[in-house]
Design a protein around this motif. Structure first.
Motif, PDB file in Angstrom:
ATOM      1  N   UNK A 181       0.809  -1.236   0.000  1.00 61.85           N
ATOM      2  CA  UNK A 181       0.000   0.000   0.000  1.00 61.85           C
ATOM      3  C   UNK A 181       0.832   1.271   0.000  1.00 61.85           C
ATOM      4  N   UNK A 182       1.997   1.236   0.669  1.00 63.77           N
ATOM      5  CA  UNK A 182       2.853   2.435   0.694  1.00 63.77           C
ATOM      6  C   UNK A 182       3.410   2.718  -0.694  1.00 63.77           C
ATOM      7  N   UNK A 185       9.494  15.675  -8.212  1.00 61.55           N
ATOM      8  CA  UNK A 185      10.045  15.401  -6.879  1.00 61.55           C
ATOM      9  C   UNK A 185       9.775  16.571  -5.930  1.00 61.55           C
ATOM     10  N   UNK A 186       9.986  17.792  -6.417  1.00 59.99           N
ATOM     11  CA  UNK A 186       9.802  18.975  -5.579  1.00 59.99           C
ATOM     12  C   UNK A 186       8.348  19.111  -5.126  1.00 59.99           C
ATOM     13  N   UNK A 187       7.414  18.964  -6.065  1.00 61.70           N
ATOM     14  CA  UNK A 187       6.014  19.173  -5.718  1.00 61.70           C
ATOM     15  C   UNK A 187       5.426  18.005  -4.946  1.00 61.70           C
ATOM     16  N   UNK A 188       5.814  16.793  -5.285  1.00 61.76           N
ATOM     17  CA  UNK A 188       5.205  15.612  -4.646  1.00 61.76           C
ATOM     18  C   UNK A 188       5.819  15.292  -3.290  1.00 61.76           C
ATOM     19  N   UNK A 189       7.070  15.733  -3.079  1.00 57.86           N
ATOM     20  CA  UNK A 189       7.768  15.370  -1.854  1.00 57.86           C
ATOM     21  C   UNK A 189       8.353  13.966  -1.905  1.00 57.86           C
ATOM     22  N   UNK A 237       0.797   6.700  -6.801  1.00 59.25           N
ATOM     23  CA  UNK A 237      -0.382   7.518  -7.032  1.00 59.25           C
ATOM     24  C   UNK A 237      -0.066   9.010  -6.889  1.00 59.25           C
ATOM     25  N   UNK A 238       0.710   9.356  -5.860  1.00 60.52           N
ATOM     26  CA  UNK A 238       1.091  10.760  -5.639  1.00 60.52           C
ATOM     27  C   UNK A 238       1.942  11.264  -6.804  1.00 60.52           C
ATOM     28  N   UNK A 239       2.885  10.454  -7.249  1.00 60.40           N
ATOM     29  CA  UNK A 239       3.757  10.856  -8.354  1.00 60.40           C
ATOM     30  C   UNK A 239       2.946  11.018  -9.639  1.00 60.40           C
TER      31      UNK A 239
END
Length: 197
Positions: free
Chosen positions: A3-4, A34-38, A10-12
């Protein structure tokens, strides 16, 4: 999938989609994602080998797939449903905002062109079945040119959307079907034959 890992992907993907929609293909870089998604760039590269792979994944996920017609519905109803679905994809989804970039990329990027060809094949396959069914049922001329018929249905919708000429709504979808049925109906075929004679 863990799940992680799924959450990270999903975030990317959502971040990459947002960047593409907001700023076009040039805005979608691994650094920007990378910058926006963390999410660390090294982690992103574990899932996608390159920026082009990520871009292709975003587009592949977003492309609309025209549903197969309801076997219980008559062909005119199915044609209207197909055109209304096309309208919905241009009115309510991220795909509508992504489409100009997709068209441009499909002219220059081999992988995006392949995605475009798969999408066109799937859409055209569904519409071709409906056009042939309409011909079999006498709704349109028996020797209808299927490719021309599909262009007659879908072409004006795409132009109206890209040029922002008309409201993209169910009324437009129905109007395109009405015009198609008149242009390709049996009476139109008889008129052409009379003219040729």
């Amino acid at each position: 999938m863990d799940p992680r890992v799924e959450r990270t992907r999903s975030v990317v993907m959502q971040t990459a989609t947002d960047l593409l929609v907001e700023g076009g293909p040039g805005a979608l870089t691994m650094d920007a994602v990378a910058l926006r998604s963390g999410v660390a760039k090294t982690t992103i590269y574990r899932h996608w080998k390159s920026r082009d792979d990520l871009l292709a994944a975003v587009i592949e996920t977003a492309i609309p797939r025209l549903p197969e017609p309801d076997p219980e519905a008559d062909v005119e109803t199915s044609l209207r449903a197909a055109m209304r679905y096309s309208v919905d994809t241009l009115r309510h989804t991220e795909w509508a905002r992504m489409l100009p970039a997709f068209i441009m990329l499909s002219q220059h990027e081999t992988e995006i062109r392949a995605i475009s060809e798969r999408m066109e094949w799937q859409h055209n396959n569904v519409l071709a079945k409906l056009v042939r069914q309409a011909a079999e049922e006498g709704l349109v001329e028996g020797d209808v040119d299927v490719d021309e018929a599909i262009a007659h249905l879908q072409g004006p919708l795409m132009i109206a959307h890209l040029a922002n000429l008309l409201p993209i709504d169910d009324q437009l979808a129905d109007s395109l079907v009405d015009r198609f049925l008149v242009a390709f109906g049996p009476s139109a075929d008889e008129g052409r034959r009379a003219h040729d004679e």
